[in-house]
Write a protein that holds these residues in place. Sequence first.
Motif, PDB file in Angstrom:
ATOM      1  N   GLU A   1       0.833  -1.195   0.000  1.00 31.72           N
ATOM      2  CA  GLU A   1       0.000   0.000   0.000  1.00 31.72           C
ATOM      3  C   GLU A   1       0.873   1.253   0.000  1.00 31.72           C
ATOM      4  N   LYS A   2       1.920   1.248   0.842  1.00 34.89           N
ATOM      5  CA  LYS A   2       2.835   2.395   0.890  1.00 34.89           C
ATOM      6  C   LYS A   2       3.541   2.584  -0.451  1.00 34.89           C
ATOM      7  N   GLN A   3       3.949   1.478  -1.075  1.00 35.58           N
ATOM      8  CA  GLN A   3       4.611   1.574  -2.382  1.00 35.58           C
ATOM      9  C   GLN A   3       3.659   2.143  -3.425  1.00 35.58           C
ATOM     10  N   ILE A   4       2.427   1.649  -3.420  1.00 35.83           N
ATOM     11  CA  ILE A   4       1.434   2.109  -4.396  1.00 35.83           C
ATOM     12  C   ILE A   4       1.152   3.592  -4.190  1.00 35.83           C
ATOM     13  N   ILE A   5       0.970   3.993  -2.922  1.00 35.36           N
ATOM     14  CA  ILE A   5       0.700   5.404  -2.625  1.00 35.36           C
ATOM     15  C   ILE A   5       1.920   6.248  -2.981  1.00 35.36           C
ATOM     16  N   GLY A   6       3.112   5.749  -2.636  1.00 34.92           N
ATOM     17  CA  GLY A   6       4.345   6.474  -2.962  1.00 34.92           C
ATOM     18  C   GLY A   6       4.511   6.648  -4.464  1.00 34.92           C
ATOM     19  N   ASN A   7       4.253   5.577  -5.216  1.00 35.39           N
ATOM     20  CA  ASN A   7       4.355   5.656  -6.677  1.00 35.39           C
ATOM     21  C   ASN A   7       3.317   6.609  -7.247  1.00 35.39           C
ATOM     22  N   ALA A   8       2.099   6.560  -6.681  1.00 35.40           N
ATOM     23  CA  ALA A   8       1.034   7.452  -7.154  1.00 35.40           C
ATOM     24  C   ALA A   8       1.405   8.905  -6.853  1.00 35.40           C
ATOM     25  N   ASP A   9       1.955   9.164  -5.647  1.00 41.44           N
ATOM     26  CA  ASP A   9       2.382  10.521  -5.291  1.00 41.44           C
ATOM     27  C   ASP A   9       3.478  10.999  -6.232  1.00 41.44           C
ATOM     28  N   LEU A  10       4.461  10.136  -6.469  1.00 39.57           N
ATOM     29  CA  LEU A  10       5.571  10.489  -7.349  1.00 39.57           C
ATOM     30  C   LEU A  10       5.068  10.759  -8.766  1.00 39.57           C
TER      31      LEU A  10
ATOM     32  N   SER B   1       2.067  11.661  -9.605  1.00 40.10           N
ATOM     33  CA  SER B   1       1.286  12.899  -9.556  1.00 40.10           C
ATOM     34  C   SER B   1       2.210  14.115  -9.566  1.00 40.10           C
ATOM     35  N   ARG B   2       3.278  14.065  -8.751  1.00 40.98           N
ATOM     36  CA  ARG B   2       4.225  15.184  -8.711  1.00 40.98           C
ATOM     37  C   ARG B   2       4.907  15.363 -10.072  1.00 40.98           C
ATOM     38  N   ASN B   3       5.283  14.246 -10.692  1.00 44.03           N
ATOM     39  CA  ASN B   3       5.927  14.329 -12.012  1.00 44.03           C
ATOM     40  C   ASN B   3       4.998  14.963 -13.037  1.00 44.03           C
ATOM     41  N   LYS B   4       3.731  14.550 -13.018  1.00 44.94           N
ATOM     42  CA  LYS B   4       2.754  15.131 -13.958  1.00 44.94           C
ATOM     43  C   LYS B   4       2.571  16.617 -13.682  1.00 44.94           C
TER      44      LYS B   4
END
Length: 197
Positions: A63-72, A74-77
Amino acid sequence: MGSDSALERTVEKIIHNTEEQILSNLKQALKSSQDALANSHVSLEQEYDRIISEGKKEAEKLEKQIIGNADLDSRNKQLVLIEESIEKVFDKAIKKIQDADRNSDYSKLISSMLEESIRTIGTPDIIIQTNSKDKSVVQSLLSKFSGATLSNDVIDCLGGIKVQSKDGTMKFDNTIDARLERLKPLIRKDIASKFGR
């Protein structure tokens, strides 16, 4: 017949003893199995709890990896969108500069660029290059700057000037293009900070 009856009693006694022994063995085996089952039940419950605990930890990690990847992601976009917007602003600014009138305000800008260039190079004896649009503006300012001459060569730029000392040892690019390139990182940083990046 007596011996048959004695034989029968002996056989019955052996069968009875064997039956009791088998029943006793079965009872002991049953008891042993029940004890083993009870012990294994506790062991199985512990193993079950361990598996569930490890599964929860793994799920939390995923879950942390998925959220971290989603945050990253999102920030990249968001950074890409900010960068695209900044480029659009630069493009509009460049278009405005290209279409700007070469009026008295523009003449003051060129004059301050000449002063800055002379200070930077450290001598008033300079050769000035500019684009075809700014040539007349620079020519009109030459009387203020003794030692400065205007080159016949024109340069490709939005506006502004390039200068070099007459001996050719010092050069300074003070075109609007060069100034914009020097300011771009600061402008980008300022804009990005407004978006919390």
